[in-house]
Design a protein around this motif. Structure first.
Motif, PDB file in Angstrom:
ATOM      1  N   SER A 117       0.833  -1.265   0.059  1.00 32.40           N
ATOM      2  CA  SER A 117       0.024   0.024   0.152  1.00 32.40           C
ATOM      3  C   SER A 117       0.915   1.082  -0.058  1.00 32.40           C
ATOM      4  O   SER A 117       1.834   1.297   0.702  1.00 32.40           O
ATOM      5  N   LEU A 118       0.462   2.232  -0.829  1.00 31.34           N
ATOM      6  CA  LEU A 118       1.189   3.709  -0.945  1.00 31.34           C
ATOM      7  C   LEU A 118       0.311   4.497  -0.116  1.00 31.34           C
ATOM      8  O   LEU A 118       0.877   5.649  -0.091  1.00 31.34           O
ATOM      9  N   GLY A 119      -0.787   4.077   0.255  1.00 37.17           N
ATOM     10  CA  GLY A 119      -1.804   5.009   1.041  1.00 37.17           C
ATOM     11  C   GLY A 119      -3.175   5.125   0.542  1.00 37.17           C
ATOM     12  O   GLY A 119      -3.529   4.440  -0.456  1.00 37.17           O
ATOM     13  N   THR A 120      -4.006   5.807   1.167  1.00 37.74           N
ATOM     14  CA  THR A 120      -5.345   5.811   0.980  1.00 37.74           C
ATOM     15  C   THR A 120      -5.898   7.245   0.882  1.00 37.74           C
ATOM     16  O   THR A 120      -5.349   8.141   1.766  1.00 37.74           O
ATOM     17  N   ASP A 121      -6.665   7.586  -0.220  1.00 36.41           N
ATOM     18  CA  ASP A 121      -7.195   8.955  -0.069  1.00 36.41           C
ATOM     19  C   ASP A 121      -8.271   9.430   0.796  1.00 36.41           C
ATOM     20  O   ASP A 121      -8.789   8.328   1.324  1.00 36.41           O
ATOM     21  N   ASP A 122      -8.878  10.641   0.766  1.00 35.00           N
ATOM     22  CA  ASP A 122     -10.063  10.759   1.387  1.00 35.00           C
ATOM     23  C   ASP A 122     -11.257  10.035   1.142  1.00 35.00           C
ATOM     24  O   ASP A 122     -12.157  10.100   2.029  1.00 35.00           O
ATOM     25  N   GLU A 123     -11.548   9.413   0.010  1.00 35.27           N
ATOM     26  CA  GLU A 123     -12.518   8.343  -0.359  1.00 35.27           C
ATOM     27  C   GLU A 123     -12.360   7.329   0.041  1.00 35.27           C
ATOM     28  O   GLU A 123     -13.251   6.329  -0.359  1.00 35.27           O
ATOM     29  N   GLY A 124     -11.262   6.596   0.220  1.00 32.26           N
ATOM     30  CA  GLY A 124     -10.829   5.503   0.748  1.00 32.26           C
ATOM     31  C   GLY A 124     -10.268   4.675  -0.187  1.00 32.26           C
ATOM     32  O   GLY A 124     -10.295   3.366  -0.250  1.00 32.26           O
ATOM     33  N   THR A 125      -9.961   5.319  -1.303  1.00 31.56           N
ATOM     34  CA  THR A 125      -9.248   4.704  -2.416  1.00 31.56           C
ATOM     35  C   THR A 125      -7.851   4.588  -2.226  1.00 31.56           C
ATOM     36  O   THR A 125      -7.049   5.129  -1.729  1.00 31.56           O
ATOM     37  N   GLU A 126      -7.473   3.029  -2.155  1.00 27.41           N
ATOM     38  CA  GLU A 126      -5.834   2.575  -1.786  1.00 27.41           C
ATOM     39  C   GLU A 126      -5.097   2.495  -3.040  1.00 27.41           C
ATOM     40  O   GLU A 126      -5.476   2.015  -4.104  1.00 27.41           O
ATOM     41  N   ALA A 127      -4.051   3.129  -3.129  1.00 24.22           N
ATOM     42  CA  ALA A 127      -2.994   3.180  -4.227  1.00 24.22           C
ATOM     43  C   ALA A 127      -1.906   1.920  -3.882  1.00 24.22           C
ATOM     44  O   ALA A 127      -1.539   1.969  -2.713  1.00 24.22           O
ATOM     45  N   VAL A 128      -1.808   0.882  -4.735  1.00 24.68           N
ATOM     46  CA  VAL A 128      -0.868   0.003  -4.534  1.00 24.68           C
ATOM     47  C   VAL A 128       0.439  -0.073  -5.424  1.00 24.68           C
ATOM     48  O   VAL A 128       0.107   0.201  -6.561  1.00 24.68           O
ATOM     49  N   GLY A 129       1.600  -0.020  -4.884  1.00 27.46           N
ATOM     50  CA  GLY A 129       2.660  -0.250  -5.760  1.00 27.46           C
ATOM     51  C   GLY A 129       3.490  -1.700  -5.732  1.00 27.46           C
ATOM     52  O   GLY A 129       2.616  -2.506  -4.989  1.00 27.46           O
ATOM     53  N   PHE A 130       4.628  -1.821  -6.515  1.00 27.75           N
ATOM     54  CA  PHE A 130       5.139  -3.125  -6.300  1.00 27.75           C
ATOM     55  C   PHE A 130       6.520  -2.943  -6.335  1.00 27.75           C
ATOM     56  O   PHE A 130       7.203  -2.104  -6.550  1.00 27.75           O
ATOM     57  N   GLY A 131       7.058  -4.131  -5.768  1.00 30.82           N
ATOM     58  CA  GLY A 131       8.554  -4.159  -6.019  1.00 30.82           C
ATOM     59  C   GLY A 131       8.857  -5.789  -6.046  1.00 30.82           C
ATOM     60  O   GLY A 131       8.030  -6.478  -6.360  1.00 30.82           O
ATOM     61  N   PHE A 132      10.077  -6.127  -5.730  1.00 32.71           N
ATOM     62  CA  PHE A 132      10.379  -7.398  -5.476  1.00 32.71           C
ATOM     63  C   PHE A 132      10.790  -8.010  -4.390  1.00 32.71           C
ATOM     64  O   PHE A 132      11.838  -6.948  -3.742  1.00 32.71           O
ATOM     65  N   GLU A 133      10.771  -8.926  -3.608  1.00 36.29           N
ATOM     66  CA  GLU A 133      11.378  -9.440  -2.594  1.00 36.29           C
ATOM     67  C   GLU A 133      12.154 -10.742  -2.685  1.00 36.29           C
ATOM     68  O   GLU A 133      11.782 -11.420  -3.520  1.00 36.29           O
ATOM     69  N   PRO A 134      12.979 -10.942  -1.990  1.00 36.12           N
ATOM     70  CA  PRO A 134      13.587 -12.281  -1.873  1.00 36.12           C
ATOM     71  C   PRO A 134      12.718 -13.571  -1.838  1.00 36.12           C
ATOM     72  O   PRO A 134      11.936 -13.415  -1.002  1.00 36.12           O
ATOM     73  N   VAL A 135      12.959 -14.587  -2.648  1.00 32.75           N
ATOM     74  CA  VAL A 135      12.360 -15.725  -2.113  1.00 32.75           C
ATOM     75  C   VAL A 135      13.165 -16.621  -1.233  1.00 32.75           C
ATOM     76  O   VAL A 135      14.340 -16.563  -1.328  1.00 32.75           O
ATOM     77  N   ALA A 136      12.466 -17.147  -0.375  1.00 35.88           N
ATOM     78  CA  ALA A 136      12.950 -17.676   0.968  1.00 35.88           C
ATOM     79  C   ALA A 136      13.487 -18.900   0.432  1.00 35.88           C
ATOM     80  O   ALA A 136      13.173 -19.808  -0.511  1.00 35.88           O
ATOM     81  N   GLN A 137      14.771 -19.217   0.822  1.00 36.05           N
ATOM     82  CA  GLN A 137      15.509 -20.485   0.145  1.00 36.05           C
ATOM     83  C   GLN A 137      15.303 -21.317   1.372  1.00 36.05           C
ATOM     84  O   GLN A 137      15.414 -21.238   2.389  1.00 36.05           O
ATOM     85  N   GLU A 138      14.852 -22.607   0.699  1.00 35.89           N
ATOM     86  CA  GLU A 138      14.756 -23.946   1.877  1.00 35.89           C
ATOM     87  C   GLU A 138      16.078 -24.486   1.986  1.00 35.89           C
ATOM     88  O   GLU A 138      16.870 -24.656   1.099  1.00 35.89           O
TER      89      GLU A 138
END
Length: 139
Positions: A117-138
């Motif tokens: 989540s990048l935040g929510t505006d006054d009307e309740g709409t949430e902006a969503v961003g993306f990135g990449f995270e490490p894959v957990a290694q077994e």
């Protein structure tokens, strides 16, 4: 606009699809298969001018990265800016949920798409961003 649990959500960029599960969608040249994230009238790799939507894999590999220590006011540093190979398509994004140091980030690191989540505006709409995270290694 997507609906995640009753609240309206919008992706930060047009190529981030939130449903049915978060994923990136490239424009694929129908003539040669080249992928782009921006709007195109013609392919830069061939004379093609027709494109179709092409969902990308949600997992990839870090091809190169830099640790950013200075940024615009209000941007928290350090952070990791990377190029991730997702099934042959190069995606520029930040690495998230990982310390920004060379002990935790490396070329060849397996990663997966993650949204936040990048935040929510006054009307309740949430902006969503993306990135990449490490894959957990077994182990």
């Amino acid at each position: 606009m997507a609906d995640r649990g009753g609240a309206a959500t919008v992706p930060l960029v047009s190529y981030l699809a939130l449903t049915p599960a978060p994923h990136l969608v490239a424009s694929e040249c129908t003539a040669c298969g080249a992928h782009y994230f921006d709007r195109r009238n013609a392919c830069a790799a061939c004379p093609g001018s027709d494109f179709r939507a092409a969902p990308l894999p949600t997992e990839g590999t870090v091809r190169t990265f830099t640790i950013v220590h200075m940024a615009a006011p209000g941007v928290r540093v350090p952070f990791v800016a990377a190029v991730v190979d997702c099934g042959g398509t190069q995606v520029r994004a930040n690495l998230i949920n990982v310390p920004a140091d060379p002990d935790h980030v490396r070329v060849g690191l397996p990663v997966r798409l993650a949204v936040y989540s990048l935040g929510t505006d006054d009307e309740g709409t949430e902006a969503v961003g993306f990135g990449f995270e490490p894959v957990a290694q077994e182990d």
